[in-house]
Design an enzyme around this catalytic site. Structure first.
Site, PDB file in Angstrom:
ATOM      1  N   ASP A 298      -0.144  -1.878  -3.777  1.00  0.00           N
ATOM      2  CA  ASP A 298       0.891  -1.630  -4.783  1.00  0.00           C
ATOM      3  C   ASP A 298       0.417  -0.507  -5.705  1.00  0.00           C
ATOM      4  O   ASP A 298       0.836  -0.414  -6.854  1.00  0.00           O
ATOM      5  CB  ASP A 298       1.156  -2.918  -5.573  1.00  0.00           C
ATOM      6  CG  ASP A 298       2.546  -2.945  -6.202  1.00  0.00           C
ATOM      7  OD1 ASP A 298       3.459  -2.293  -5.657  1.00  0.00           O
ATOM      8  OD2 ASP A 298       2.721  -3.616  -7.237  1.00  0.00           O
TER       9      ASP A 298
ATOM     10  N   LYS B 295       3.506   0.280  -1.239  1.00  0.00           N
ATOM     11  CA  LYS B 295       4.607   0.810  -2.048  1.00  0.00           C
ATOM     12  C   LYS B 295       4.701   2.316  -1.856  1.00  0.00           C
ATOM     13  O   LYS B 295       3.707   3.034  -1.982  1.00  0.00           O
ATOM     14  CB  LYS B 295       4.371   0.494  -3.528  1.00  0.00           C
ATOM     15  CG  LYS B 295       5.410   1.125  -4.451  1.00  0.00           C
ATOM     16  CD  LYS B 295       5.427   0.493  -5.820  1.00  0.00           C
ATOM     17  CE  LYS B 295       4.162   0.752  -6.603  1.00  0.00           C
ATOM     18  NZ  LYS B 295       4.183   0.035  -7.892  1.00  0.00           N
TER      19      LYS B 295
END
EC number: 2.1.1.166
Length: 206
Positions: free
Chosen positions: A121, A161
């Site tokens: 992330d 991400k």
């Protein structure tokens, strides 16, 4: 709009955000917990006894959920530039993933074991220059993919991400070279205005 006004607007949107409210209510570390829960609900990536590495982990929203799925016999290493309060069962490294020193610390903890799933992330510190920020984001994604390519088990998984923009399509092509199944997924808990999506890559070719 002045900087002060934009900050106030962000604070209002953040504190009235459904997922922020729910995260506070449930005692989750961040609204990001809901993103990994949606990913798990849809793709069932995390199973008991797995070895997972969480890149860009702080404040721990993903790690606190993943550890529940892999259990006490699983292994989870989390890494972030920022501090992270301890989570039972999670080994944490504080450092810059792009630095050789931090990378070596991570490799020492991995200890030549093959990893079942790498999750990322990570996002760069934003400068406000969209071109520069996007380039930094793609660079971190490439580092995460290189790490996954080096350390994953055959048939392992990779979640990262991605911000839609310059270089994102080319990045997806790189991911497809290493994995048999690659899906773009935008969780409901992602902010509607955000350019982010998650690449869910499974069946690592090895």
């Amino acid at each position: 709009m002045s900087k002060g006004s934009s900050t106030k607007k962000w604070l209002h949107e953040h504190t009235s955000d459904y997922y922020v409210i729910q995260a506070n209510k449930l005692g989750y570390r961040s609204r990001a917990s809901f993103k990994i829960l949606e990913i798990q609900d849809k793709y069932q990536l995390f199973k008991p006894n797995m070895f997972v590495v969480d890149l860009g982990a702080s404040p721990g929203g993903w790690s606190e959920q993943v550890i529940k799925y892999i259990g006490k016999n699983g292994k989870l290493i989390a890494l972030d530039l920022l501090e992270m309060a301890p989570i039972a069962g999670v080994e944490f490294i504080q450092g810059d993933f792009s630095s050789d020193e931090t990378y070596q610390k991570l490799n020492t903890l991995v200890n030549n074991q093959k990893i079942d799933c790498v999750i990322s992330d990570m996002a760069p510190n934003l400068s406000g220059n969209k071109t520069s920020d996007q380039a930094k984001s793609i660079y971190l994604l490439e580092l995460a993919l290189d790490f996954a390519n080096t350390n994953l088990n055959k048939n392992g998984s990779f979640v990262a991400k991605v911000f839609q923009g310059q270089g994102s399509d080319e990045y997806l092509k790189l991911v497809r070279e290493s994995f048999n199944k690659v899906i773009q997924f935008k969780p409901k808990s992602s902010r509607a205005k955000s350019r982010e999506f998650y690449v869910i890559a499974t069946e690592f070719k090895g």
